[in-house]
Design a protein around this motif. Structure first.
Motif, PDB file in Angstrom:
ATOM      1  N   THR A  24      -1.615 -10.912  -7.698  1.00  0.00           N
ATOM      2  CA  THR A  24      -2.493  -9.888  -8.273  1.00  0.00           C
ATOM      3  C   THR A  24      -3.326 -10.455  -9.408  1.00  0.00           C
ATOM      4  O   THR A  24      -4.501 -10.129  -9.547  1.00  0.00           O
ATOM      5  CB  THR A  24      -1.668  -8.691  -8.778  1.00  0.00           C
ATOM      6  OG1 THR A  24      -0.752  -8.294  -7.762  1.00  0.00           O
ATOM      7  CG2 THR A  24      -2.574  -7.521  -9.133  1.00  0.00           C
TER       8      THR A  24
ATOM      9  N   HIS B 248      -7.277 -10.675  -9.432  1.00  0.00           N
ATOM     10  CA  HIS B 248      -7.938 -10.075 -10.603  1.00  0.00           C
ATOM     11  C   HIS B 248      -8.959 -11.045 -11.191  1.00  0.00           C
ATOM     12  O   HIS B 248     -10.119 -10.686 -11.436  1.00  0.00           O
ATOM     13  CB  HIS B 248      -6.867  -9.717 -11.637  1.00  0.00           C
ATOM     14  CG  HIS B 248      -7.397  -9.281 -12.974  1.00  0.00           C
ATOM     15  ND1 HIS B 248      -7.999 -10.149 -13.871  1.00  0.00           N
ATOM     16  CD2 HIS B 248      -7.420  -8.053 -13.576  1.00  0.00           C
ATOM     17  CE1 HIS B 248      -8.357  -9.492 -14.951  1.00  0.00           C
ATOM     18  NE2 HIS B 248      -8.022  -8.214 -14.802  1.00  0.00           N
TER      19      HIS B 248
ATOM     20  N   GLU C  18      -2.192   1.244  -8.858  1.00  0.00           N
ATOM     21  CA  GLU C  18      -3.109   0.241  -8.307  1.00  0.00           C
ATOM     22  C   GLU C  18      -4.536   0.751  -8.169  1.00  0.00           C
ATOM     23  O   GLU C  18      -5.472  -0.039  -8.007  1.00  0.00           O
ATOM     24  CB  GLU C  18      -2.603  -0.267  -6.956  1.00  0.00           C
ATOM     25  CG  GLU C  18      -2.558   0.767  -5.853  1.00  0.00           C
ATOM     26  CD  GLU C  18      -1.206   1.456  -5.753  1.00  0.00           C
ATOM     27  OE1 GLU C  18      -0.828   1.844  -4.630  1.00  0.00           O
ATOM     28  OE2 GLU C  18      -0.531   1.588  -6.809  1.00  0.00           O
TER      29      GLU C  18
ATOM     30  N   MET D 104      -4.912  -4.720  -4.976  1.00  0.00           N
ATOM     31  CA  MET D 104      -4.205  -3.445  -4.853  1.00  0.00           C
ATOM     32  C   MET D 104      -2.992  -3.567  -3.931  1.00  0.00           C
ATOM     33  O   MET D 104      -1.993  -2.875  -4.111  1.00  0.00           O
ATOM     34  CB  MET D 104      -5.156  -2.364  -4.352  1.00  0.00           C
ATOM     35  CG  MET D 104      -6.151  -1.901  -5.405  1.00  0.00           C
ATOM     36  SD  MET D 104      -7.042  -0.385  -4.975  1.00  0.00           S
ATOM     37  CE  MET D 104      -8.130  -1.001  -3.684  1.00  0.00           C
TER      38      MET D 104
ATOM     39  N   TYR E 139      -0.097  -5.151  -6.093  1.00  0.00           N
ATOM     40  CA  TYR E 139       0.056  -4.612  -7.448  1.00  0.00           C
ATOM     41  C   TYR E 139       1.531  -4.405  -7.811  1.00  0.00           C
ATOM     42  O   TYR E 139       2.006  -4.887  -8.846  1.00  0.00           O
ATOM     43  CB  TYR E 139      -0.707  -3.292  -7.564  1.00  0.00           C
ATOM     44  CG  TYR E 139      -0.764  -2.718  -8.962  1.00  0.00           C
ATOM     45  CD1 TYR E 139      -1.893  -2.876  -9.756  1.00  0.00           C
ATOM     46  CD2 TYR E 139       0.315  -2.006  -9.495  1.00  0.00           C
ATOM     47  CE1 TYR E 139      -1.951  -2.341 -11.037  1.00  0.00           C
ATOM     48  CE2 TYR E 139       0.264  -1.478 -10.769  1.00  0.00           C
ATOM     49  CZ  TYR E 139      -0.871  -1.648 -11.539  1.00  0.00           C
ATOM     50  OH  TYR E 139      -0.915  -1.135 -12.804  1.00  0.00           O
ATOM     51  N   HIS E 140       2.271  -3.703  -6.970  1.00  0.00           N
ATOM     52  CA  HIS E 140       3.626  -3.294  -7.338  1.00  0.00           C
ATOM     53  C   HIS E 140       4.617  -4.455  -7.351  1.00  0.00           C
ATOM     54  O   HIS E 140       5.619  -4.396  -8.093  1.00  0.00           O
ATOM     55  CB  HIS E 140       4.111  -2.190  -6.397  1.00  0.00           C
ATOM     56  CG  HIS E 140       3.439  -0.877  -6.641  1.00  0.00           C
ATOM     57  ND1 HIS E 140       3.776  -0.059  -7.709  1.00  0.00           N
ATOM     58  CD2 HIS E 140       2.415  -0.265  -5.997  1.00  0.00           C
ATOM     59  CE1 HIS E 140       3.008   1.023  -7.690  1.00  0.00           C
ATOM     60  NE2 HIS E 140       2.169   0.923  -6.671  1.00  0.00           N
TER      61      HIS E 140
END
Length: 410
Positions: free
Chosen positions: A212, A216, A278, A398, A401-402
């Motif tokens: 991520t 990013h 997200e 996205m 994300y987690h």
């Protein structure tokens, strides 16, 4: 620290950020005058605005970030403010390209002290639920500063000359620096310690292991490339393409307006995060795609006023991501990595944005495209490529994300 003092600190940081971008952007605002006075090429102006500042800014950002995680953030902010303001004043006495490059190197080095320290300071002061909004308020200073560089610096240069403009925009920082030292209070750092004290490179490697974070950095550096390329040559656009140099200072109103869209983007990101965290990345996609239609229509208009309005609206949308970008990164790092993560972020967007965008744009203008719309073709080529790459990156971010978010910052 009281709530009143806390928000007063955010206002002070925003003011300092405003001054940093006035001094950073002023070279592009005065680019045509500097080019003509010192007999430079568009490529040299691109180098002066971009790499002469961005490379040292980027390289210094990482050690400055590590330093801000270990030492006084207050001291770094105040010292940086004084140095870059002084070097901007000195730039007004430049007689050669080499002199300006040297001054810009010092501006880049000292400005690298600011944001990593501020990111860490704000993240330790405000809750994660408010982070996108607070960071967006701070980064809104970018566009107030850019706007003022056009309005104030551009107006002074037209009334006097580019040298007077340089001196005028540098002086306020010399006044604000001691006031900042008196006002700021160093916040307490969270009592979070790692079992092993890693060196900077291993810390960076740890950050970049997260997909991520990688997506990013690719996405937001692509958007930075678009933004800094436009800022570098917007003076050329209205002066060379449309023969309306009087529009250059007025473009500052749009840049100041971006400060509003940046804050709105942060507020929307915090609201979207209540549904799915997200979804914060959706604001990056909106910035990547939202401005494109206005650029495509406006850059090739024969009417200068229509072009001015369309390009301005495009900027309002495409530059709205800045606060969300800075805040998002903080959700994937530990509290003892906040400033370092900020330094890595500034390194990447500086290399891709400042470092690549303006010189590539200048090279395209000088050697690839020709005719009255050479600047327009150069910018739109870079924008389409970067917007596409950014959108793909945010979609991928996205998805992961987690698995990468720090649990306490969900």
């Amino acid at each position: 620290m009281s709530k009143k003092a806390t928000y007063g600190t955010v206002l002070l940081f925003t003011l300092i950020y405003v001054l940093s971008f006035v001094d950073r952007q002023i070279v592009a605002v005065l680019g045509v005058q500097i080019r003509n006075a010192l007999q430079l090429s568009n490529f040299q102006i691109g180098l002066l605005y971009g790499p002469a500042f961005s490379f040292i800014y980027a390289v210094a950002g990482i050690p400055m970030g590590r330093l801000a995680d270990k030492t006084s953030r207050k001291g770094m902010i105040c010292l940086g403010l004084f140095i870059w303001s002084f070097m901007t004043v000195v730039s007004g006495f430049a007689a050669s390209f080499f002199f300006l490059v040297t001054a810009r190197l010092f501006v880049g080095l000292s400005q690298a002290m600011l944001s990593p320290a501020v990111y860490s300071y704000l993240a330790d002061t405000f809750s994660h639920q408010k982070r996108a909004t607070i960071f967006s308020f701070y980064t809104g200073g970018i566009f107030i500063g850019v706007g003022l560089s056009f309005l104030v610096g551009g107006s002074i240069s037209m009334a006097y000359d580019w040298r007077m403009a340089m001196v005028s925009v540098g002086v306020p920082g010399l006044i604000i620096a001691p006031i900042t030292w008196w006002f700021l209070k160093e916040p307490k750092r969270p009592n979070q310690k790692t079992e092993v004290e890693n060196n900077t490179f291993s810390e960076i490697a740890e950050l970049l292991k997260k997909k991520t974070i990688r997506w990013h950095l690719i996405g937001f550096s692509s958007l930075a490339c678009t933004g800094y390329t436009l800022l570098a040559f917007v003076g050329n656009l209205f002066s060379d393409t449309f023969n309306q140099p009087e529009l250059i200072p007025k473009f500052g109103w749009f840049m100041m307006g971006v400060a509003v869209t940046v804050v709105l983007s942060g507020r929307v990101a915090d609201w979207l995060a209540k549904r799915k965290p997200e979804y914060r990345f959706l604001m990056g996609i909106a910035a990547a795609l939202g401005g494109l239609p206005f650029y495509l229509f406006g850059l090739f208009q024969p009417n200068p006023t229509t072009a001015f309005i369309c390009v301005g609206i495009g900027v309002l949308i495409s530059s709205s991501y800045n606060g969300v970008a800075a805040a998002l990164l903080q959700y994937f790092v530990r509290s003892d990595q906040r400033a370092l993560a900020g330094g890595v972020y500034l390194f990447v967007i500086s290399i891709a944005g400042f470092g690549l965008g303006p010189p590539v744009g200048g090279w395209l203008i000088d050697t690839v495209f020709s005719g009255p719309y050479a600047v327009s073709y150069s910018f739109i080529t870079i924008t389409i490529f970067c917007s596409t790459l950014a959108t793909i990156s945010f979609v991928q971010a996205m998805k992961t994300y987690h698995q990468d978010v720090v649990p306490t910052d969900c």
